[in-house]
Design a protein around this motif. Structure first.
Motif, short mmCIF file in Angstrom:
data_model
loop_
_atom_site.label_atom_id
_atom_site.label_comp_id
_atom_site.label_asym_id
_atom_site.label_seq_id
_atom_site.Cartn_x
_atom_site.Cartn_y
_atom_site.Cartn_z
N PRO A 399 0.82 -1.21 0.00
CA PRO A 399 0.00 0.00 0.00
C PRO A 399 0.86 1.26 0.00
O PRO A 399 1.94 1.28 0.58
CB PRO A 399 -0.80 -0.10 1.30
N MET A 400 0.36 2.30 -0.67
CA MET A 400 1.06 3.58 -0.67
C MET A 400 0.39 4.51 0.35
O MET A 400 -0.84 4.63 0.36
CB MET A 400 0.99 4.21 -2.05
N HIS A 401 1.19 5.14 1.19
CA HIS A 401 0.59 5.91 2.29
C HIS A 401 0.74 7.42 2.16
O HIS A 401 -0.20 8.16 2.47
CB HIS A 401 1.23 5.46 3.61
N VAL A 402 1.91 7.88 1.74
CA VAL A 402 2.16 9.33 1.71
C VAL A 402 2.62 9.74 0.32
O VAL A 402 3.67 9.28 -0.15
CB VAL A 402 3.24 9.72 2.75
N MET A 403 1.83 10.59 -0.35
CA MET A 403 2.21 11.07 -1.68
C MET A 403 2.32 12.59 -1.64
O MET A 403 1.44 13.27 -1.10
CB MET A 403 1.19 10.62 -2.72
N ASP A 404 3.40 13.10 -2.23
CA ASP A 404 3.67 14.54 -2.20
C ASP A 404 2.51 15.39 -2.73
O ASP A 404 2.09 16.36 -2.11
CB ASP A 404 4.97 14.85 -2.98
N THR A 405 1.97 14.98 -3.89
CA THR A 405 0.93 15.81 -4.52
C THR A 405 -0.34 15.88 -3.65
O THR A 405 -1.01 16.90 -3.63
CB THR A 405 0.58 15.26 -5.92
N ALA A 406 -0.64 14.78 -2.95
CA ALA A 406 -1.82 14.80 -2.06
C ALA A 406 -1.62 15.84 -0.96
O ALA A 406 -2.54 16.57 -0.60
CB ALA A 406 -2.05 13.42 -1.45
N LEU A 407 -0.40 15.96 -0.46
CA LEU A 407 -0.13 16.91 0.63
C LEU A 407 -0.21 18.36 0.15
O LEU A 407 -0.75 19.22 0.83
CB LEU A 407 1.27 16.67 1.21
N PHE A 408 0.36 18.61 -1.05
CA PHE A 408 0.62 20.02 -1.40
C PHE A 408 -0.24 20.59 -2.54
O PHE A 408 -0.29 21.81 -2.69
CB PHE A 408 2.10 20.18 -1.76
N TYR A 409 -0.87 19.75 -3.36
CA TYR A 409 -1.67 20.31 -4.47
C TYR A 409 -2.82 21.16 -3.93
O TYR A 409 -3.51 20.74 -3.00
CB TYR A 409 -2.26 19.18 -5.30
N PRO A 410 -3.04 22.33 -4.56
CA PRO A 410 -4.18 23.17 -4.11
C PRO A 410 -5.51 22.43 -4.19
O PRO A 410 -6.39 22.67 -3.37
CB PRO A 410 -4.16 24.33 -5.10
N SER A 411 -5.67 21.51 -5.16
CA SER A 411 -6.97 20.82 -5.28
C SER A 411 -7.08 19.64 -4.32
O SER A 411 -8.15 19.04 -4.21
CB SER A 411 -7.16 20.34 -6.71
N TYR A 412 -6.00 19.29 -3.64
CA TYR A 412 -6.08 18.20 -2.65
C TYR A 412 -5.96 18.79 -1.25
O TYR A 412 -6.76 19.62 -0.86
CB TYR A 412 -5.06 17.11 -2.95
#
Ligand SMILES: [Zn+2]
Length: 561
Positions: A399-412
């Motif tokens: 499983p993948m737990h931490v993704m950069d784009t999820a943390l920092f993208y304005p839409s996420y």
């Protein structure tokens, strides 16, 4: 030994559950004595077991016989247990006459457990269907609202706690913790671009220019970027014509920066198999923006450079998630370049469907690491462990737990670095608490302008190092989980103050860390039935790396009370 009585359709879930809670068990046989009998949605047999755990969401003859009265019934609710919140996705009963048990409805505090103690036996009636919950987590996965809760690990923790607290046996297990370390971390990189030179006057290039020149300034105003970072982004934007002319360095092609940050560690890079191929989404559409401008066969020197530095190359799949033949072809594009026999995959844009595990397994992938969220960070399958999806033969899911784009993208999540540290901290703490693996995905261009998410990544790795993590490639981590799955606890014999345990391992990779046998010491008899507010944590670990007979002096452990 735990005996499990469950309906046939639940058997595959039961088997996988006990690969994750690696403790001795078998399906119930009427001629055998068990310390613990687990009955799931089935007739309860008369048993000599010290502890009988009865899971289920319907009132049965057994309840009437024992005078267990239902208080309420709800579905899709959250329970609490000793400070943890545990979502229950199916039905959940609460019981009369049971107030005060620590496993309770988080809002009403009605107890989801009814305990009946008699001399020589404790019966614990639990108001939900454990294996239905596990099946739900491993197939459908958790909604975004509960993404941060490692629900599957908590189900194991609650069961372990109920067993140890309710009956004084020396529970043994093989926890998902490699010997010599506290947990495992897989650093992974989805390689979507390779360079900005591949993007001339397309949406990627104009998007970069907007985010570098204007977005940076807005983010400076919001406290998300420093003045130095704004300057770096402006410089990069103004250098772009020279990058295209070949007169300046392509700042999006900087794998060496990862090698520098990850010096002494290993990580996994997932590469695209075919350029210009958008693939299809679940609705059969072909989103043109999903097509990459490079393919693995064009960057063989870079791949070889990574392999020489002991990093792993996997597939960043386009169509493999929905078509076995295309999956085989995509896998082959990686094999031709790397020559590896075991190849893993993560799908581009995290495209995935219910049938994807079986499709990828048939295509021959060793593991998949797509299961996570685009929108947030956390535990889609509720677990910190690599597991075998229920319908597959061999492939494991990492499983993948931490993704950069999820943390920092304005839409996420749109977090500042400080907020992101606060969000990731409990996930790191869960890895330290439960063991298993923490999988991080940092994209190929995330260190470079305009993202400049390098400081956060460096800080995260430092934190993980200081907590005693093992940093293998994804493939090595999966191999370690296979090694643990091959282990069998063949016998457990209590002799006075010690426990003798025979274990076997059927795995030959000697480069991997060993396993550990954990022997829990039961609480003092006088306190066994008392209400506890903390989890039982009194155990000893013995590390082992071969089939062996291990002896644990549990009598010398200090009392946990
Ligand atoms: Zn991608």
């Amino acid at each position: 030994m735990i005996g499990v009585l469950a309906d046939d359709p639940e058997h595959s879930v039961v088997i996988e559950f006990f690969e994750l809670f690696k403790t001795p068990w078998e399906f119930y046989r009427s001629d055998f004595h068990y310390d613990v009998l687990v009955c799931s949605n089935t007739q309860v047999r008369n048993s000599s077991a010290k502890l009988v755990l009865v899971y289920g969401t319907e009132q049965k003859a057994f309840d009437r016989e024992k005078g267990i009265e239902r208080l309420s019934q709800c579905s899709n609710t959250v329970l609490s247990y000793k400070g943890d919140r545990i979502p229950v996705y199916g039905n959940c009963l609460t019981f009369q006459e049971a107030r005060g048990h620590p496993l309770m409805h988080a809002l009403t505090h009605e107890s989801a457990v009814c305990e009946i103690a008699s001399p020589g036996q404790t019966i614990v009636r639990v108001g939900y269907d454990l294996f239905h919950e596990i099946g739900y987590l491993l197939t459908r996965g958790q909604p975004l609202t509960h993404a941060r809760i490692p629900t599957l690990e908590l189900h194991i923790a609650v069961l372990r706690d109920l067993i140890i607290k309710s009956c004084s046996i020396s529970l043994v297990e093989i926890p998902p913790i490699p010997s010599g370390y506290n947990f495992t971390v897989c650093l992974t990189h989805d390689v979507d671009h390779v360079g900005i030179r591949n993007h001339k006057c397309d949406h990627t290039m104009f998007g970069f220019l907007y985010r570098a020149l204007i977005g940076s300034v807005i983010n400076f105003g919001r406290g998300r970027k420093s003045l130095r970072q704004v300057a770096v982004n402006w410089m990069a934007a103004f250098s772009l014509p020279f990058v295209h002319l070949g007169l300046a360095k392509d700042f999006w092609n900087d794998v060496d920066r990862y090698l520098e940050i990850e010096k002494g560690l290993t990580s996994t890079f997932f590469f695209i198999p075919n350029k210009g191929e958008p693939g299809q989404d679940a609705g059969g559409r072909q989103p043109s923006r999903r097509a990459a401008r490079y393919e693995i066969s064009e960057i063989v020197p870079q791949v070889n450079h990574l392999l020489a530095e002991r990093h792993e190359i996997g597939l960043h799949g386009i169509n493999a998630w929905r078509d076995t033949a295309k999956g085989r072809a995509e896998l082959e594009s990686v094999r031709i370049v790397t020559g590896a026999s075991e190849i893993g995959v993560r799908m581009h844009w995290l495209f995935f469907g219910e049938k994807s595990p079986a499709t990828l397994d048939k295509a021959g992938f060793s593991y998949d690491s797509t299961l996570g969220y685009n929108e947030t960070v956390g535990y889609r399958a509720g677990t910190t462990q690599a597991f075998r999806p229920l319908e597959v033969e061999r492939m494991l899911e990492l499983p993948m737990h931490v993704m950069d784009t999820a943390l920092f993208y304005p839409s996420y999540l749109d977090l500042s670095p400080k907020q992101a540290r606060a969000v990731v901290k409990p996930i790191v703490e869960n890895a330290a608490r439960f063991g298993g693996v923490l999988t991080v995905n940092w994209h190929d261009r995330s260190l470079a302008p305009e993202r400049l998410w390098d400081d956060f990544y460096v800080g995260l790795i430092e934190d993980l190092k200081s907590r005693g993590a093992w940093f293998p490639t994804a493939s090595q981590a999966v191999s370690w989980f296979r090694k643990r799955r091959s282990a069998v606890i063949e016998s457990v014999i209590r002799e006075g103050d010690s426990v003798r345990v025979k274990v076997s391992i059927d795995h030959t990779d000697s480069d991997l860390p060993g396993l550990r046998l954990r022997v829990h010491k039961p609480p003092a008899r006088s306190n066994a039935g008392a209400r506890q507010t903390k989890y039982h944590t009194n155990f000893v670990d013995i590390e082992f790396n071969n089939s062996a007979e291990l002896k644990s002096e549990i009598g010398k452990l200090k009392s946990d009370l």
